[in-house]
Design an enzyme around this catalytic site. Structure first.
Site, PDB file in Angstrom:
ATOM      1  N   CYS A 141       0.822  -1.219   0.000  1.00 43.94           N
ATOM      2  CA  CYS A 141       0.000   0.000   0.000  1.00 43.94           C
ATOM      3  C   CYS A 141       0.853   1.264   0.000  1.00 43.94           C
ATOM      4  CB  CYS A 141      -0.887   0.063   1.248  1.00 43.94           C
ATOM      5  SG  CYS A 141      -1.879  -1.399   1.535  1.00 43.94           S
TER       6      CYS A 141
ATOM      7  N   HIS B 193      -6.365   1.752   5.549  1.00 45.95           N
ATOM      8  CA  HIS B 193      -6.859   0.903   4.461  1.00 45.95           C
ATOM      9  C   HIS B 193      -7.440  -0.377   5.063  1.00 45.95           C
ATOM     10  CE1 HIS B 193      -7.287  -1.604   1.047  1.00 45.95           C
ATOM     11  NE2 HIS B 193      -6.210  -2.330   1.264  1.00 45.95           N
TER      12      HIS B 193
ATOM     13  N   HIS C 114     -10.205  -3.924   4.520  1.00 50.46           N
ATOM     14  CA  HIS C 114     -10.943  -4.808   3.619  1.00 50.46           C
ATOM     15  C   HIS C 114     -12.396  -4.929   4.078  1.00 50.46           C
ATOM     16  CE1 HIS C 114      -7.231  -7.099   1.778  1.00 50.46           C
ATOM     17  NE2 HIS C 114      -7.174  -5.791   1.598  1.00 50.46           N
TER      18      HIS C 114
ATOM     19  N   GLU D 217     -27.822  11.360   9.516  1.00 48.21           N
ATOM     20  CA  GLU D 217     -27.103  12.211  10.466  1.00 48.21           C
ATOM     21  C   GLU D 217     -25.597  11.941  10.478  1.00 48.21           C
ATOM     22  OE1 GLU D 217     -28.237  14.690  12.098  1.00 48.21           O
ATOM     23  OE2 GLU D 217     -26.784  15.080  13.685  1.00 48.21           O
TER      24      GLU D 217
ATOM     25  N   HIS E  35     -12.481  -4.978  -3.173  1.00 45.94           N
ATOM     26  CA  HIS E  35     -11.223  -4.941  -2.432  1.00 45.94           C
ATOM     27  C   HIS E  35     -11.402  -4.343  -1.027  1.00 45.94           C
ATOM     28  CE1 HIS E  35      -6.661  -3.687  -2.547  1.00 45.94           C
ATOM     29  NE2 HIS E  35      -7.095  -3.853  -1.331  1.00 45.94           N
TER      30      HIS E  35
END
EC number: 4.2.1.109
Lengths: 257, 257, 257, 257
Positions: B107, B125, B127, B148, B210
């Site tokens: 990443c 990040h 999944h 809200e 992903h």
């Protein structure tokens, strides 16, 4: 309850902050002191997915002093510390303690409505997804009947002899008003006050696409009502998914399947 | 939040590793030091089913030194230790610390895009299955309105006077771009950078089939945005199951039921 | 299991209360003493969403003394302390210990029916939503067949040589009677006793729109049966959502999809 | 991961049992010793609803001695202690340690098949409801494609240079064979061995209406594969609920909605 919370509020830390002006108001070794209990409950609510993303709020009236304790707005609810609490004089509405760098909760006028119109001892506000889903499915009211868990909710009536609250019975219908949301949380006050008047027996109000407000004469009662109502909103949502109206008569379920 | 995490990162252990070259970079008694905080957050994310099976990742920029801390790739996220962290110079992109036996996160170029194009302070990040399901249901964008919890997400605008971020309002529509996945995570960089340009106000990008990337000016903000967006993706998925478009107007829900 | 519980019952606290009349009955350092175990199990059940909102209950017969321990009614189940327990003489039905300020559980006559008619060692009562949903979907019985987890449930038959319980086999059909709820929990007794007679092999009874009663010869067995049955009720509910009858033959599932 | 587990296996207790014959085999201060690790993992699996009601099982081969450690059958998996473990000589298949009052796991011949035919380092068996639901929906195989989490699963191929396992790529299709259940767990051995031969690249086998077996070259890999596969089975089940075949091509999802 989807989960647990393992870290009790750090009471030692609470005591350590004493020394700043008015910090005596939030410094107690008693885990049931409102400043400590708000932290414990918010952590619990967080792990139930009720107050993630800084959502939701809670307020407790100190049973002894009558002071009103309120969690600040826009903070991570699972990380609250006693020193983060706002404290308000319940008569004058003046802040007795204002933590630096925090804003008072936008829920404050709503909490105050419950304190004044219902003589509440505590008010819980969550962003429960069960409340949001029920507010999308149902119109002006959530109506659910003939479920045992309803018996945990007060009917609004009192026992003539003992003066104690009488709860709903199994065959009763729980009715929770649903009000429309507003752009600013404080603007909800009018809608909430109307609902409080129109539904004098209600102990909760669902706010459409937003969440729920639940109150009770004590923090323990408010917590129990909130748990029971969340359970019932989840059941109502599941019944809707099966096609069964949550307030249908006993024995009529099968005709909807 | 489906769950809790009970074991705080072992700070003593973190301090013990000091002595190896460059281990000073990851040795701190401060639970908010990036090397410690990454461990704490990854454990939390793991118990939310966001980073199981070694999936997902996180990076935090040290607010003082500007160094970028990155969790390694392919490791069990709930078992991370401070000594496992990669540390990068944010200007040169050179690794200041490379743990033996670990690969830098795939990443990393995506994290760097967020740091450079958005001046991020942290990137998360996951999944999340809610992201995966939304990416299957929706095409180029997730659009959700009039909930809200949207108010926890920044609009991209800033207050003219204070310079502070202005969040979305209840009546706004949150738009999260959905980009297509690639065979190799690093090849996502182009798609992410395009989305960052096309959606200058977005604070997250869903990657189809992903997961999701979420960033913010600080790790606290990134955490809050990630929680609020995950909540909203869950609501969007539930609304879709009821047949209600997540961006439908208030009061129009019933015609879809 | 949706969750965990982290706080074991505070045994030291249990020991501290000794001194009051009959508190010896609930004061033990043994975590498996009924007064301690009820607290541990109720906390666990609470975090499974089985006894929130003060719902549900549990009773254990002390394997040594034969005394019957019962959690009080209307209390927050995750906060039970050993000192909160009622203790009853199993022969006379007289209370040996009555905690002040609590009511005996409304489940008491139902627990006693299981002790007397089934020689139970423990009885668990939850408000499991899986039980409630199954009671809405199915009529007089929950029937589920050909699922491995069924093998954790006793068939009612005993091995001729060893005298041990024989559990259901994979190809058997688990049948759990569903009885109708009544306004007052104690009025369920008649329906429960009828079901106990009509279904001599049953180790559980579902109460429509209410929850479930599960018992076993020991608290460990009752706990295991309750877990396995809850798992099976959840599978039955999910099968129904797919359109598959939970007792359909192996290989016939696809014709319902 | 639906939850957490807070109580690490009590290593001190493990050490205390040393003294009985062959208890040296299960007495270690190392939390990664198989006798300790089985307890830790079973507690974790229990709170994921994978091994409730005494279901499921696990076996680890000691990387040093090659001895095979197996949790006993029919016990509450969250309460396992190191002293409960069976230990087997991997060559002769003779038990080196047999705890009194427990039965060897009915899974033992299945575990042995994975050790022998696949040179496994550990085998995990759960009653995951996602496995059960997938086995009801799909026929001979679960096929799922184009989901990032697939990349955590080995393809069965090895890198020619390094000899390391090559994992599946994003565009690959994960295929998990589904075999039919049998009345007795040991009778599953034949079906499992056939599947192992027919699917030489598989790292897991689903057992219809029962659960799943997952193995790997080490306990860490087996744990990661099990988590990733459970995630993928959950996604497959959710995709089926939306009407999307889990192995459909990218971009084809919308035509099924």
């Amino acid at each position: 309850m989807a989960s647990c919370f393992c870290d009790k509020v750090n009471i030692k830390e609470a005591a350590d902050v004493a020394g700043s002006p008015n910090d005596a108001l939030i410094s107690s070794q008693d885990p049931r002191h409102p400043a400590n209990l708000i932290c414990t409950l918010c952590k619990m609510f967080y792990y139930n997915n009720w107050v993630t993303g800084t959502g939701g709020g809670i307020s407790i009236k100190h049973p002894g002093t009558g002071h009103i304790y309120i969690a600040p707005s826009g903070v991570q609810k699972e990380q609250l510390k006693p020193a983060d609490m706002f404290v308000m004089d319940s008569t004058s509405g003046a802040y007795l303690r204002t933590p630096q760098s925090y804003k008072p909760s936008a829920c404050t006028p709503l909490f105050m409505s419950c304190y004044k119109q219902r003589n509440a001892g505590a008010v819980i506000h969550t962003h429960s997804q069960h409340a949001v889903m029920c507010s999308l499915i149902f119109d002006k009211e959530l109506r659910i009947a003939n479920i045992e868990q309803i018996k945990a909710i007060p009917s609004g009536k009192k026992d003539a002899e003992t003066g104690k609250d009488i709860n709903l019975s199994f065959f009763d219908t729980l009715v929770i008003p649903i009000i429309d949301n507003t752009a600013h949380e404080e603007d909800l006050t009018e809608g909430l006050q109307e609902a409080l008047q129109k539904y004098p027996n209600a102990t909760a109000v669902i706010v459409r696409r937003h969440g729920i407000y639940v109150w009770g004469p004590s923090v323990d009662k408010a917590k129990v009502y909130n748990e029971a109502i969340d359970y019932l909103m989840e059941v109502a949502w599941k019944m809707h998914q099966l096609g069964i109206p949550p307030d249908c008569g006993i024995g009529e379920e099968k005709k909807y399947l």
